[in-house]
Design a protein around this motif. Structure first.
Motif, PDB file in Angstrom:
ATOM      1  N   LYS A  31       2.199  -0.392  41.464  1.00  0.00           N
ATOM      2  CA  LYS A  31       2.665  -1.710  41.017  1.00  0.00           C
ATOM      3  C   LYS A  31       1.494  -2.697  40.988  1.00  0.00           C
ATOM      4  N   ALA A  34      -0.589  -1.902  37.937  1.00  0.00           N
ATOM      5  CA  ALA A  34       0.029  -2.428  36.719  1.00  0.00           C
ATOM      6  C   ALA A  34      -0.155  -3.942  36.625  1.00  0.00           C
ATOM      7  N   THR A  35      -0.034  -4.626  37.737  1.00  0.00           N
ATOM      8  CA  THR A  35      -0.186  -6.078  37.747  1.00  0.00           C
ATOM      9  C   THR A  35      -1.617  -6.475  37.403  1.00  0.00           C
ATOM     10  N   LEU A  37      -3.772  -4.799  35.702  1.00  0.00           N
ATOM     11  CA  LEU A  37      -4.127  -4.437  34.329  1.00  0.00           C
ATOM     12  C   LEU A  37      -3.300  -5.172  33.271  1.00  0.00           C
ATOM     13  N   ALA A  38      -2.268  -5.889  33.700  1.00  0.00           N
ATOM     14  CA  ALA A  38      -1.426  -6.633  32.748  1.00  0.00           C
ATOM     15  C   ALA A  38      -2.228  -7.785  32.144  1.00  0.00           C
ATOM     16  N   PRO A  39      -1.913  -8.121  30.895  1.00  0.00           N
ATOM     17  CA  PRO A  39      -2.598  -9.268  30.274  1.00  0.00           C
ATOM     18  C   PRO A  39      -2.373 -10.542  31.093  1.00  0.00           C
ATOM     19  N   ARG A  40      -3.382 -11.352  31.173  1.00  0.00           N
ATOM     20  CA  ARG A  40      -3.339 -12.592  31.955  1.00  0.00           C
ATOM     21  C   ARG A  40      -3.081 -13.780  31.045  1.00  0.00           C
ATOM     22  N   SER A  44      -4.629 -18.271  34.745  1.00  0.00           N
ATOM     23  CA  SER A  44      -4.024 -17.521  35.855  1.00  0.00           C
ATOM     24  C   SER A  44      -5.017 -16.534  36.476  1.00  0.00           C
ATOM     25  N   GLN A 109     -10.102  -4.398  37.911  1.00  0.00           N
ATOM     26  CA  GLN A 109      -9.479  -3.618  36.846  1.00  0.00           C
ATOM     27  C   GLN A 109     -10.122  -2.238  36.735  1.00  0.00           C
ATOM     28  N   ARG A 113      -7.963   1.183  37.057  1.00  0.00           N
ATOM     29  CA  ARG A 113      -7.978   2.286  36.091  1.00  0.00           C
ATOM     30  C   ARG A 113      -8.370   3.602  36.763  1.00  0.00           C
ATOM     31  N   ARG A 116      -5.333   4.921  38.604  1.00  0.00           N
ATOM     32  CA  ARG A 116      -4.393   5.468  37.616  1.00  0.00           C
ATOM     33  C   ARG A 116      -4.849   6.844  37.120  1.00  0.00           C
TER      34      ARG A 116
END
Length: 131
Positions: A31, A34-35, A37-40, A44, A109, A113, A116
């Protein structure tokens, strides 16, 4: 046998080799991956100290997952079609983990990766063993 685990620039002391028997808590780490790597949204950004702390956590976790991937790979057949890519991922992991994480989002990031990719290899090896 060396029972220390590298976590970024730190070495965690594990004289009784207990980390090898503790199951990894995969769900919260994925989780976090995923957070990260999520678009910002603009404005933020993570503070540098948060980036460093997350990078250290992901580094320690990646090191433990890499050890488990290596164990699964070594337990499998030497001619497995999964071996070449898994060896490449492990070599890449060793290189990335040899450098301490920096206090930047890009560094975090990068570690995300890596975690992952290691879990993808882990799942493929485990599936091959069970299948």
């Amino acid at each position: 046998m060396d029972t220390s685990v590298r976590a970024g620039a730190r070495v965690l002391d594990d004289p009784k080799n207990m980390l090898a028997t503790v199951p990894l808590d995969r769900s919260p780490v994925l989780k976090l991956v995923a957070t990260v790597l999520a678009p910002r949204a603009p404005g933020s950004e993570l503070p540098p100290q948060d980036c460093l702390q997350i990078g250290q956590l992901l580094s320690g976790h990646a090191s433990l997952v890499a050890d488990e991937v290596r164990r699964l790979l070594d337990a499998g057949p030497g001619n497995s079609h999964l071996r070449p890519l898994t060896e490449t991922v492990l070599t890449e992991a060793r290189g990335r983990l040899s450098v301490p994480p920096r206090a930047t989002l890009a560094s975090v990031q990068n570690r995300a990766r890596l975690v992952r990719a290691l879990y993808e290899r882990h799942d493929r090896l485990l599936s091959a063993q069970l299948g």
